[in-house]
Design an enzyme around this catalytic site. Structure first.
Site, mmCIF file in Angstrom:
data_model
loop_
_atom_site.group_PDB
_atom_site.id
_atom_site.type_symbol
_atom_site.label_atom_id
_atom_site.label_comp_id
_atom_site.label_asym_id
_atom_site.label_seq_id
_atom_site.Cartn_x
_atom_site.Cartn_y
_atom_site.Cartn_z
ATOM 1 N N ARG A 28 0.836 -1.201 0.000
ATOM 2 C CA ARG A 28 0.000 0.000 0.000
ATOM 3 C C ARG A 28 0.874 1.256 0.000
ATOM 4 N NH1 ARG A 28 -2.930 -4.034 1.757
ATOM 5 N NH2 ARG A 28 -5.229 -3.971 1.759
ATOM 6 N N ARG A 124 -7.416 -16.029 -10.343
ATOM 7 C CA ARG A 124 -7.897 -15.258 -9.191
ATOM 8 C C ARG A 124 -8.770 -14.093 -9.659
ATOM 9 N NH1 ARG A 124 -3.064 -14.386 -5.006
ATOM 10 N NH2 ARG A 124 -4.843 -13.772 -3.691
ATOM 11 N N GLN A 172 -9.208 -6.485 -1.636
ATOM 12 C CA GLN A 172 -8.091 -5.793 -2.292
ATOM 13 C C GLN A 172 -8.553 -4.899 -3.438
ATOM 14 O OE1 GLN A 172 -5.329 -8.853 -3.430
ATOM 15 N NE2 GLN A 172 -4.710 -9.294 -1.327
ATOM 16 N N SER A 198 -12.994 -9.218 4.937
ATOM 17 C CA SER A 198 -11.701 -8.659 5.366
ATOM 18 C C SER A 198 -11.764 -7.150 5.561
ATOM 19 C CB SER A 198 -10.609 -9.010 4.337
ATOM 20 O OG SER A 198 -10.533 -10.398 4.142
ATOM 21 N N ASP A 314 -6.324 -14.731 6.738
ATOM 22 C CA ASP A 314 -4.994 -15.246 6.418
ATOM 23 C C ASP A 314 -4.451 -16.136 7.534
ATOM 24 O OD1 ASP A 314 -4.725 -14.235 3.896
ATOM 25 O OD2 ASP A 314 -3.498 -12.514 4.469
ATOM 26 N N LYS A 341 -7.749 -17.748 -2.883
ATOM 27 C CA LYS A 341 -6.429 -17.182 -2.568
ATOM 28 C C LYS A 341 -5.338 -17.892 -3.375
ATOM 29 C CE LYS A 341 -7.363 -14.242 0.937
ATOM 30 N NZ LYS A 341 -6.763 -12.903 1.134
#
Length: 426
Positions: A28, A124, A172, A198, A314, A341
């Site tokens: 990030r 993905r 994300q 998340s 995670d 993932k």
């Protein structure tokens, strides 16, 4: 090295360890520093496959990057929202954050940018982010299935405005949009459709944006507003140790009844995976926190737990790896999204636990693990760094555990096993 045998100490672990910088924060910070005007210095940055793919993409876009792995330092010479190179062929490996963040970044450019990754990365999900970019005026050419790599983005700026984005498979894509939104042509309102997974990672994104001078207004759980015209400010920024990677060392204390202190990481961390400390506490561990460290002391035996891990998904593998040693079952819920993932993580954990002789039940969004005796075996890691790191911890309590393809930890923690074995020497 094809395989690595895990030694089983005959005593509790007793160690103080240092953990490299957070992958999530490093990537990030790389993005917002690239968008800032001028030089930013990132201290304690992570040097791993994921972060180096990201840095290489920025270099290929014409944004100067100076890497100093010995000092764990990265200098990013940001271009104020400009992308100097008008054409680039960008390879992201298996780095989901790089894939999503770079895709959003190049939409701001004025050029032709092809993105691709390893075969698993081509599977993905990318489509929700790409749909928003296309609706905002960006042209994308897919070489295979729409919504998946490889594809070419023809950047011409991001329009902004009111956009809708599902975030039920990964957060994300939402973080990617949030970070580029200040450079949109108009104010951006992002409405998240359905359930967001998340959420802690989205909070981390907003906190980091604020650290670099950009404010996000969140009017409710699913509605974000970012004013156009805000600009990130170049700065010196220290990356926290990676809380996800610290989880394996804390887990080592938990299952051996030992003590592990992680330096420079506290419950004030911006990373959602610091919640792992709460999980261990519920399982019977004692947690001690200093000004600049956190310490876990394990009990004689762990207790079972029934837990929603959506916000720290995670760590499903970490919990799965220590669950067989609890006095009662461990049930993990609300993590269906981890099937998308690096590997199909629920299936992978179930398969390897069964290989260990553990009684385990799989369901759509999680699994239930029974206390079980462990059968010595070699663990398949599926090119997934977290499988290797988590099941190494199992070997501290159960003799005969061998990790296949231990080098896969290079994705986020290249010297994991060096530090892991150093922990056992103390």
């Amino acid at each position: 090295m094809d395989t690595l045998a895990i030694p089983t100490p005959n005593r509790p672990v007793d160690a103080t360890v240092e953990i490299p910088g957070s992958k999530s924060l490093t990537n990030r910070a790389l993005l917002v520093a690239a968008l800032a005007q001028g030089d930013s210095i990132l201290e304690n940055a992570l040097f791993s496959d994921d972060s180096e793919y990201f840095a290489k993409c920025l270099e290929d876009l014409g944004i100067p990057i100076a890497l100093n792995s010995q000092l764990a330092q990265v200098q990013v010479s940001g271009k104020g929202g400009e992308i100097p190179n008008k054409q680039a062929d960008l390879f992201v490996g298996l780095a989901g954050t790089a894939a999503r963040f770079i895709s959003a970044l190049v939409a701001l450019g004025n050029g032709e940018y092809r993105l691709d990754g390893v075969p698993r990365m081509r599977e993905r999900p990318m489509g929700d982010l790409l749909n928003v970019l296309q609706a905002g005026g960006v042209n994308i050419n897919f070489e295979g299935n729409p919504g998946f790599m490889p594809y070419t983005i023809y950047g011409q700026g991001f329009a902004g405005g009111h956009v809708r984005l599902p975030a039920n498979q990964t957060s994300q894509q939402l973080s990617a949009l949030l970070m580029i939104a200040p450079y949109a042509q108009q104010d951006t309102i992002i409405e998240v459709e359905g359930t967001m997974v998340s959420q802690s990672y989205v909070k981390m994104t907003c906190r980091l944006m604020a650290d670099f001078g950009v404010e996000v207004t969140q009017t409710n759980e699913n509605l974000f507003e970012i004013k156009a015209g805000q600009r990130y400010q170049a700065r010196q920024y220290t990356i926290e140790p990676d809380a996800s990677n610290a989880s394996y060392f804390f887990a080592a204390a938990a299952i051996t009844g030992g003590r592990v202190r992680v330096q420079h990481l506290t419950k004030q961390s911006s990373q959602g995976d610091i919640l792992w400390l709460n999980v261990l506490e519920q399982m019977g561990c004692q947690i001690y926190e200093g000004d600049d460290y956190t310490e876990v002391r394990g009990p004689e035996q762990l207790q079972g737990i029934d837990i929603d891990m959506n916000d720290m998904s995670d760590l499903v593998q970490t919990l799965g790896a220590i669950a067989p040693f609890a006095t009662s079952p461990v049930t993990i819920r609300n993590v269906e999204h981890i099937r998308y993932k690096e590997t199909e993580r629920i299936r992978a954990v179930v398969t390897e636990l069964q290989r260990l002789g553990v009684k385990v039940e799989e369901f759509a969004d999680g699994l239930r693990i029974e206390p079980s005796a462990i059968t010595p075996t070699a663990i398949e890691t599926y090119h997934d760094h977290r499988m290797a790191m988590a099941f190494a911890v199992t070997g501290l309590k159960a003799p005969g555990i061998v990790i296949k393809d231990p080098g896969c930890t290079a994705k986020t923690f290249p010297d994991y096993f060096t530090r892991f074995f150093q922990m056992l020497e103390n």
